[in-house]
Design a protein around this motif. Structure first.
Motif, PDB file in Angstrom:
ATOM      1  N   THR A   1       0.820   5.524   5.311  1.00 55.11           N
ATOM      2  CA  THR A   1       0.509   6.770   6.001  1.00 55.11           C
ATOM      3  C   THR A   1       1.533   6.985   7.103  1.00 55.11           C
ATOM      4  OG1 THR A   1      -1.857   6.477   5.569  1.00 55.11           O
ATOM      5  CG2 THR A   1      -1.240   8.024   7.300  1.00 55.11           C
TER       6      THR A   1
ATOM      7  N   MET B   1      -4.481   8.153  12.081  1.00 51.59           N
ATOM      8  CA  MET B   1      -3.106   7.895  12.493  1.00 51.59           C
ATOM      9  C   MET B   1      -2.560   9.009  13.380  1.00 51.59           C
ATOM     10  SD  MET B   1      -2.381   4.939  11.355  1.00 51.59           S
ATOM     11  CE  MET B   1      -0.628   4.965  11.721  1.00 51.59           C
ATOM     12  N   GLU B   2      -2.981  10.247  13.136  1.00 57.29           N
ATOM     13  CA  GLU B   2      -2.506  11.376  13.940  1.00 57.29           C
ATOM     14  C   GLU B   2      -2.998  11.295  15.377  1.00 57.29           C
ATOM     15  OE1 GLU B   2      -3.697  14.891  11.931  1.00 57.29           O
ATOM     16  OE2 GLU B   2      -2.204  14.703  10.321  1.00 57.29           O
TER      17      GLU B   2
ATOM     18  N   ALA C   1       3.371   9.501  10.092  1.00 60.97           N
ATOM     19  CA  ALA C   1       3.237  10.660  10.989  1.00 60.97           C
ATOM     20  C   ALA C   1       4.596  11.321  11.163  1.00 60.97           C
ATOM     21  CB  ALA C   1       2.699  10.207  12.340  1.00 60.97           C
TER      22      ALA C   1
ATOM     23  N   GLU D   1      10.163  11.635  10.838  1.00 57.07           N
ATOM     24  CA  GLU D   1       9.169  10.587  11.047  1.00 57.07           C
ATOM     25  C   GLU D   1       9.083  10.178  12.515  1.00 57.07           C
ATOM     26  OE1 GLU D   1       9.289   7.169   8.559  1.00 57.07           O
ATOM     27  OE2 GLU D   1       9.587   8.315   6.727  1.00 57.07           O
TER      28      GLU D   1
ATOM     29  N   THR E   1       4.673   5.561  15.357  1.00 55.65           N
ATOM     30  CA  THR E   1       3.293   5.535  15.842  1.00 55.65           C
ATOM     31  C   THR E   1       3.072   4.255  16.641  1.00 55.65           C
ATOM     32  OG1 THR E   1       2.531   6.803  13.930  1.00 55.65           O
ATOM     33  CG2 THR E   1       0.867   5.573  15.159  1.00 55.65           C
TER      34      THR E   1
ATOM     35  N   ALA F   1      -4.880   3.538   6.885  1.00 54.85           N
ATOM     36  CA  ALA F   1      -4.631   4.362   5.700  1.00 54.85           C
ATOM     37  C   ALA F   1      -5.223   5.760   5.825  1.00 54.85           C
ATOM     38  CB  ALA F   1      -5.188   3.670   4.459  1.00 54.85           C
ATOM     39  N   ASP F   2      -5.788   6.063   6.993  1.00 56.73           N
ATOM     40  CA  ASP F   2      -6.451   7.349   7.209  1.00 56.73           C
ATOM     41  C   ASP F   2      -5.527   8.271   8.002  1.00 56.73           C
ATOM     42  OD1 ASP F   2      -8.003   9.495   7.838  1.00 56.73           O
ATOM     43  OD2 ASP F   2      -9.624   8.357   8.787  1.00 56.73           O
ATOM     44  N   PRO F   3      -4.993   9.344   7.390  1.00 60.71           N
ATOM     45  CA  PRO F   3      -4.068  10.245   8.089  1.00 60.71           C
ATOM     46  C   PRO F   3      -4.648  10.820   9.377  1.00 60.71           C
ATOM     47  CG  PRO F   3      -4.067  10.696   5.737  1.00 60.71           C
ATOM     48  CD  PRO F   3      -5.183   9.732   5.986  1.00 60.71           C
ATOM     49  N   GLU F   4      -5.946  11.163   9.383  1.00 60.00           N
ATOM     50  CA  GLU F   4      -6.564  11.740  10.581  1.00 60.00           C
ATOM     51  C   GLU F   4      -6.580  10.738  11.722  1.00 60.00           C
ATOM     52  OE1 GLU F   4     -10.367  13.387   9.810  1.00 60.00           O
ATOM     53  OE2 GLU F   4      -9.649  14.843   8.321  1.00 60.00           O
TER      54      GLU F   4
ATOM     55  N   GLN G   1       0.843  -1.190   0.000  1.00 56.77           N
ATOM     56  CA  GLN G   1       0.000   0.000   0.000  1.00 56.77           C
ATOM     57  C   GLN G   1       0.881   1.244   0.000  1.00 56.77           C
ATOM     58  OE1 GLN G   1      -1.918  -0.047   3.911  1.00 56.77           O
ATOM     59  NE2 GLN G   1      -0.325   1.330   4.557  1.00 56.77           N
TER      60      GLN G   1
END
Length: 257
Positions: A84, A116-117, A86, A93, A96, A111-114, A81
């Motif tokens: 994503t 993962m943050e 952070a 980097e 996470t 795969a969702d940046p929001e 993939q």
């Protein structure tokens, strides 16, 4: 021997496409699809390529590989993939951390940046700079002597074929969730990975390559449990694990027979 007929039938049903629907997409009569699947006729090259594209496979795999029995082969050559990542305020980097409670949500949000943050992030010294890392918290005792709560630091692996047999990885999979196991790579033989626990009380099992979403090779771990020199528990060697796998595969062959 051509596997076109059986592969076409298997992949069409796997995608939930009827013979009529496939015929419409190929602009041929439904009877032609039936003839292809019965082995009474073979499509011309142009039609064959369109079939391969629609079923997301290659012509070579479609014709020469028994997909239903051995699993997908083409899946081995894809990237897993777009990762994503952070970063901190200096654009470096972060690692996470995916805790035990976050594991279920990670399957939908990796795969969702929001998403993962929102997960905890940290740095560790002395890790190679040419890799991306992620931390996963272990649950259970299947990988003793690493206990539940141990944090595994994994380096991202972007190709399935890069998995090296006998090493430990965190796999994010559609079927088993987030797991940490010792992996044996049989993708070339049957399109599958063999997952083995270091705790011999847990049975090994297989995962199809196509069900793997992310791969992280274990590089370090963080634990509050200090090793006890008096502990006489013996970890399984790679030779022991290899023999165990051979025995299990022989048993599976006998059962299938």
């Amino acid at each position: 021997m051509s596997f076109l007929a059986s592969n076409l039938r298997f992949l069409r049903k796997q995608k939930g496409i009827t013979q009529n629907e496939l015929a419409e997409q190929l602009d041929v009569q439904r009877t032609m699809i039936s003839a292809y699947e019965d082995g009474r006729s073979e499509p011309k090259l142009a039609t064959l390529q369109r079939i391969a594209d629609l079923l997301e496979t290659g012509i070579e795999e479609l014709l020469e590989h028994d997909i239903e029995r051995l699993g997908r082969r083409a899946i081995q050559k894809r990237n897993i993939q777009i990762l994503t990542i952070a970063t901190d305020q200096n654009d470096e980097e972060n690692i996470t951390w995916v805790g035990q409670k976050a594991s279920a949500g990670y399957l939908n949000g990796f795969a969702d940046p929001e998403y993962m943050e929102q997960l905890p992030q940290f740095h560790l010294p002395n890790l190679a700079k040419n890799a991306t890392y992620r931390a996963f918290e272990l649950a259970g005792d299947s990988m003793l002597p690493l206990i539940s709560g141990t944090i595994i630091i994994g380096a991202y692996v972007d190709q399935l074929q890069a998995i090296r047999s006998g090493r430990t990885y965190v796999l994010v999979t559609r079927t088993e969730g987030v797991v940490y196991k010792r992996i044996f790579n049989y993708l070339e033989e049957n399109g599958k990975l063999f997952l083995v626990s270091d705790n011999e009380h847990y049975k090994p099992y297989e995962v199809k390559g196509e069900d793997v979403l992310e791969i992280w090779e274990a590089k370090a771990f963080i634990s509050t449990d200090f090793p006890n020199p008096g502990d006489k528990k013996k970890a399984l060697s790679l030779e022991d694990l290899g023999e165990m796998i051979k025995d299990i595969q022989l048993d599976l062959q006998r059962l299938k027979g």
